[in-house]
Structure formats: structure tokens, C-alpha cells
Design a protein around this motif. Sequence first.
Motif, PDB file in Angstrom:
ATOM      1  N   TYR A 228     -74.330 -17.681 -29.369  1.00 13.26           N
ATOM      2  CA  TYR A 228     -72.917 -18.076 -29.826  1.00 13.26           C
ATOM      3  C   TYR A 228     -73.052 -17.999 -31.206  1.00 13.26           C
ATOM      4  O   TYR A 228     -73.569 -18.953 -31.918  1.00 13.26           O
TER       5      TYR A 228
ATOM      6  N   ASP B 141     -70.067 -12.116 -30.105  1.00 15.31           N
ATOM      7  CA  ASP B 141     -71.655 -12.837 -29.761  1.00 15.31           C
ATOM      8  C   ASP B 141     -72.612 -11.644 -29.364  1.00 15.31           C
ATOM      9  O   ASP B 141     -72.206 -10.687 -29.127  1.00 15.31           O
TER      10      ASP B 141
ATOM     11  N   ASN C 252     -74.258 -21.168 -36.697  1.00 13.09           N
ATOM     12  CA  ASN C 252     -72.848 -21.443 -37.670  1.00 13.09           C
ATOM     13  C   ASN C 252     -73.076 -20.829 -38.984  1.00 13.09           C
ATOM     14  O   ASN C 252     -74.318 -20.716 -39.637  1.00 13.09           O
TER      15      ASN C 252
ATOM     16  N   GLU D 188     -76.794 -21.592 -30.968  1.00 18.75           N
ATOM     17  CA  GLU D 188     -75.549 -21.614 -31.562  1.00 18.75           C
ATOM     18  C   GLU D 188     -75.937 -21.467 -33.189  1.00 18.75           C
ATOM     19  O   GLU D 188     -76.493 -22.242 -33.519  1.00 18.75           O
TER      20      GLU D 188
ATOM     21  N   ARG E  15     -70.719 -18.538 -34.636  1.00 20.92           N
ATOM     22  CA  ARG E  15     -69.674 -19.001 -35.000  1.00 20.92           C
ATOM     23  C   ARG E  15     -69.481 -18.601 -36.513  1.00 20.92           C
ATOM     24  O   ARG E  15     -70.013 -19.132 -37.396  1.00 20.92           O
TER      25      ARG E  15
ATOM     26  N   SER F  35     -68.283 -23.958 -22.854  1.00 18.37           N
ATOM     27  CA  SER F  35     -68.196 -22.491 -22.865  1.00 18.37           C
ATOM     28  C   SER F  35     -67.976 -21.815 -21.452  1.00 18.37           C
ATOM     29  O   SER F  35     -68.578 -22.283 -20.691  1.00 18.37           O
TER      30      SER F  35
END
Length: 348
Positions: free
Chosen positions: A213, A94, A124, A122, A215, A163
Motif C-alpha cells: 500500500y 499500489d 508513506n 504500508e 501512500r 482496507s
Amino acid sequence: MEQAKLSILMPVYNAEQYLKSTIQSIRNQTFTNWELIIINDGSNDKSGLLCDEFSKIDTRIKVIHQHNQGVAITRNKLLEYVENPYFCFVDADDEIDSKIYEILLGHMLEKNPDVVMCGIIEKNYLGDRVYSTVERTYESKLLCIEHMRNSFMDFFNTLLLNSTCNKIYKKKIVDDYNLRFCDLETGEDLLFNLDYLLHSQNIYVEEKCLYLYLRRNMGSITRSYVEDLYEKGLIVHKALLNFLEKKELASEANYQIIEYNHLLSVFSTFLNLTHKQCKLNISDRKKIIKSIIIDDYVKECANKQRKQKGLVGLTAQLIKIGSTTTILTLFKILAITRDLKTSIKQSI
């Protein structure tokens, strides 16, 4: 504030592709009085070498190497190395805002909450492309947990509690109550945070999204099949119910949301059973579905949420109908639609 010192804890396993960027984002911090403690958990790529190289050029970085033991055991071992009053975690793939520790530690020292946290961005990914970007945040304020009888689950649904990486903790609380991570495939961060909050009085939230973050290769809707998904989710669900009861937050408002969330978990379980990686035969899939829809608590949740629209309303109605064949057929159609949409996004 420079007199305060922060321990940053990083478990590393096969992260060489992203590790340099992550560590550099720590070295770029405006707050400089930190130590970075890394445990290389038996990586078989170049992660260990990269960690050692950084420790040679920056004396604030300490590296420990061990045989692979998994993230929970590694995090617990990292906790044993903390000597400073405040600590935090960072995942090795991250990135963090350059002012995250200046801001969060500033709140900790000024307002003295038991934990301080910030918003999260976040991202993705599908392959190398960003599939979706979500900002998870909450207004900046000091939250007294005992006053959240009608609002804790609203706060919980921001997912900021899930988290460990967007928070600064107090070592004293962890030590006084011997808090540690349990070894679960999913949800171990949230369980740790709920245990920590059981022994906390207040939370300070910074609304700025200071933690990124990432992903990787998730695709969100095409994640891998998870064996015993419902049972694993139920562990977290029961821990949350236990938290609400012990903190005297078990109000109707909070229960309505936790029941709503539980039906979402049931929906995810049904969809998971139709994943192409699921090797169970039709009979075994139906047995799992049957065991869920005849459960008294699930039926109670469905009855209370039957007027909801969307996924929860659909799930509640399917539970009421009680046909495993109908559920399995419908979710096969949903899975095909999901995979088709993902294939289209990947090809664009």
C-alpha cells in the motif's frame, strides 16, 4: 485450483504515473485464471488510454469508461460486473506480490472462510522519498468471529480490516445482503468490511505481507485539513459499536480498546483544528473543541482512560481540565513541532 476464477476490481482516476506498474503486477501473478475489471472514472490524464492498451494485449482485462462519479459509486458499479464466486479490489497506484492470489485463493478453497486476508506493507512518501515503512500483519490462522469476545479489538487494531485491497470476498455474501459502499470522505472501506463481517462466521488470515500500500505525498503527519473530522470518525466509531453489539462481542476487553481508540480520534481532531489549512476562526475552533469535551461519551472514555500514558493519557487529562484555550494552545505547539520535524525530514 486453476479451475477457480477470480474477479479483480480496479477503480481508476488520474493514476497514469503508477498504473502501468500496478497492472503489470497483476499480470505477473502465479495464479493466472483471473479477470481484471477496470472502470476509468473520468480520468483527465492518460489513465484511460493506458487501460485500453492493456486490454488489447491481454484479453483478461476489461475496461469501462464513465464520467467522474467518485470512488464509492465506481466500486459499487464494479460489483455489478462480478460473475465469479470470488472477487477482490486493487487500488490503481499500489503493487501486489506475485503470489498473493495463489496464496489467498488457496486458503479460500481449502478452508472455506467467508473472507481471507493478508498482511500489508504500508509505505508513506514525502515527495519521491519514503517517509516510513510499516508492516501490518497477524499470525496465520482461521478466526471464528463468535469466539473473539475478548480479542476482536486487538485484531481490529492491526488495521488489516481497514482496507478492501488485501482481501478476497465471496460474491454470494455481497449479493445475499446487497452490500454496497457508502460515499464518505474517509472510512468507507472499513464500513464495507464491517457490514460484510456482520454476515460472516469466520476469517482466514495469512500473515505474509503480500499487498504493498503506497501512500503518495502523505507525510503521515502533514496530511491535509479534514473538515468535520470528528463527525466523520464518529460514523465509523458507531458502526464498530453496532458491529460488536450485533455479533455479541461487547465485552469489557473490547470496550476498553474502542474507548482508547476514540480518545486517539479526539486527539487527531484537536490537532486537525490547528492545521494551517484550517480556515476557522479561534472562536469556531473553540466551539468545536467544547462540543467534544462536554459530550458524555467522550467524558466517560476519558475517565476510564485517564491513567493511560502518551497521547491518550494527555487527551484524557485535557478533557478533564475542560479548558478550550489550553487545548488549542497546546495543540498549536504540537502542530508547529510536527511541521518542523517534517521540514527537517524533507531537507535531509
